[in-house]
Design a protein around this motif. Structure first.
Motif, PDB file in Angstrom:
ATOM      1  N   ASP A  27      24.184  16.614  34.538  1.00  0.00           N
ATOM      2  CA  ASP A  27      24.799  15.524  33.651  1.00  0.00           C
ATOM      3  C   ASP A  27      26.160  15.011  34.469  1.00  0.00           C
ATOM      4  O   ASP A  27      27.071  14.670  33.843  1.00  0.00           O
ATOM      5  N   CYS A  28      26.191  15.447  35.570  1.00  0.00           N
ATOM      6  CA  CYS A  28      27.650  15.017  36.395  1.00  0.00           C
ATOM      7  C   CYS A  28      28.655  15.615  35.977  1.00  0.00           C
ATOM      8  O   CYS A  28      29.909  15.360  36.302  1.00  0.00           O
ATOM      9  N   ARG A  29      28.837  16.611  35.209  1.00  0.00           N
ATOM     10  CA  ARG A  29      29.824  17.464  34.682  1.00  0.00           C
ATOM     11  C   ARG A  29      30.280  18.624  35.488  1.00  0.00           C
ATOM     12  O   ARG A  29      29.680  18.757  36.235  1.00  0.00           O
ATOM     13  N   GLU A  30      31.497  18.970  35.477  1.00  0.00           N
ATOM     14  CA  GLU A  30      31.829  20.140  36.130  1.00  0.00           C
ATOM     15  C   GLU A  30      31.729  21.617  35.296  1.00  0.00           C
ATOM     16  O   GLU A  30      31.957  21.305  34.191  1.00  0.00           O
ATOM     17  N   TYR A  31      31.417  22.574  36.123  1.00  0.00           N
ATOM     18  CA  TYR A  31      30.940  23.769  35.281  1.00  0.00           C
ATOM     19  C   TYR A  31      31.654  24.889  36.111  1.00  0.00           C
ATOM     20  O   TYR A  31      31.637  25.158  37.296  1.00  0.00           O
ATOM     21  N   TYR A  32      32.021  25.820  35.352  1.00  0.00           N
ATOM     22  CA  TYR A  32      32.709  26.930  35.596  1.00  0.00           C
ATOM     23  C   TYR A  32      31.693  27.917  36.306  1.00  0.00           C
ATOM     24  O   TYR A  32      30.536  28.143  35.916  1.00  0.00           O
ATOM     25  N   VAL A  33      31.878  28.635  37.491  1.00  0.00           N
ATOM     26  CA  VAL A  33      30.889  29.534  38.027  1.00  0.00           C
ATOM     27  C   VAL A  33      31.883  30.672  38.510  1.00  0.00           C
ATOM     28  O   VAL A  33      32.684  30.895  39.152  1.00  0.00           O
ATOM     29  N   GLY A  34      31.175  31.812  37.764  1.00  0.00           N
ATOM     30  CA  GLY A  34      31.900  33.178  37.973  1.00  0.00           C
ATOM     31  C   GLY A  34      31.404  33.771  39.280  1.00  0.00           C
ATOM     32  O   GLY A  34      30.230  33.446  39.930  1.00  0.00           O
ATOM     33  N   GLN A  35      32.114  34.833  39.673  1.00  0.00           N
ATOM     34  CA  GLN A  35      31.926  35.615  40.925  1.00  0.00           C
ATOM     35  C   GLN A  35      30.463  36.177  40.911  1.00  0.00           C
ATOM     36  O   GLN A  35      29.699  36.297  41.841  1.00  0.00           O
ATOM     37  N   SER A  36      29.930  36.729  39.728  1.00  0.00           N
ATOM     38  CA  SER A  36      28.612  37.356  39.587  1.00  0.00           C
ATOM     39  C   SER A  36      27.455  36.409  39.842  1.00  0.00           C
ATOM     40  O   SER A  36      26.562  36.707  40.491  1.00  0.00           O
ATOM     41  N   ILE A  37      27.680  34.921  39.338  1.00  0.00           N
ATOM     42  CA  ILE A  37      26.863  33.901  39.512  1.00  0.00           C
ATOM     43  C   ILE A  37      26.779  33.683  41.200  1.00  0.00           C
ATOM     44  O   ILE A  37      25.635  33.500  41.704  1.00  0.00           O
ATOM     45  N   LEU A  38      27.526  33.545  41.816  1.00  0.00           N
ATOM     46  CA  LEU A  38      27.663  33.329  43.125  1.00  0.00           C
ATOM     47  C   LEU A  38      27.196  34.332  43.969  1.00  0.00           C
ATOM     48  O   LEU A  38      26.156  34.339  44.995  1.00  0.00           O
ATOM     49  N   GLU A  39      27.152  35.678  43.498  1.00  0.00           N
ATOM     50  CA  GLU A  39      26.764  36.802  44.196  1.00  0.00           C
ATOM     51  C   GLU A  39      25.006  36.629  44.106  1.00  0.00           C
ATOM     52  O   GLU A  39      24.242  37.133  44.705  1.00  0.00           O
ATOM     53  N   GLU A  40      24.900  36.342  43.002  1.00  0.00           N
ATOM     54  CA  GLU A  40      23.280  36.146  42.673  1.00  0.00           C
ATOM     55  C   GLU A  40      22.675  35.196  43.493  1.00  0.00           C
ATOM     56  O   GLU A  40      21.480  35.462  44.157  1.00  0.00           O
TER      57      GLU A  40
END
Length: 186
Positions: free
Chosen positions: A105-118
């Motif tokens: 939806d072209c919105r901005e979303y928070y991305v945690g460190q564990s998500i980036l590691e995944e």
């Protein structure tokens, strides 16, 4: 921080390697790093306060220190594009499914460190065994999303993602005022 409203266009910060208005339309994806800087470093009970030197530097750099009432600003947020992808629809698809709860939806979303590691872990599995690409990081078709082949463009994007996110993760600290936000536009 869970969701923030973003516009369906690139962030205000434009660096030389980012698209310009002359760029052909397509899927553009951004992982922005943000840092909140509080104006006040510490308070004491006698009514005194210490202004954060980090805030003073940022206020000077942005021109806020020259405003008529700069003391009315209690904090700043600094943002930079930490990673940029162009038409890497498999990476976008992964963010939509794993960060955006399926809402593209072209919105901005928070991305945690564990998500980036995944995501790094999945990219590394695809790099190690390209035959797993379709199962682990499937492409996604869409208007202006680019091709859906598992070709060199696809694998170049996976390698870039792994390398860039590893660099970013290695720089992460326990500072909770620093965080990542993902957004896309097309």
């Amino acid at each position: 921080i869970s969701r923030g409203v973003a516009k369906c266009h690139p962030p205000m910060l434009q660096l030389s390697n980012l698209p310009t208005k002359e760029t052909i339309m397509g899927l553009d994806m951004y992982l922005n790093v943000r840092k909140n800087i509080s104006r006040i470093k510490s308070w004491n009970y006698e009514g005194g306060r210490t202004i954060s030197p980090e805030f003073e530097k940022a206020a000077e750099a942005t021109g806020i220190s020259k405003w008529e009432e700069p003391e009315s600003i209690y904090g700043l947020e600094i943002q930079a594009v930490a990673a940029y992808w162009r038409k890497q629809n498999a990476i976008h698809n992964w963010f939509v499914k794993n960060v955006q709860e399926g809402d593209d939806d072209c919105r901005e979303y928070y991305v945690g460190q564990s998500i980036l590691e995944e995501l790094v872990d999945i990219c590394d599995k695809v790099i190690a065994d390209p035959s797993k690409a379709e199962d682990l990081l499937p492409t996604q078709d869409g208007f202006f999303f680019g091709n859906t082949d598992y070709d060199e463009w696809y694998h170049e994007g996976i390698r870039y993602t792994s390398k860039r996110l590893k660099e970013l993760l290695s720089l992460m600290s326990d500072d909770e005022s620093v965080y990542f936000m993902y957004s896309s536009s097309w």
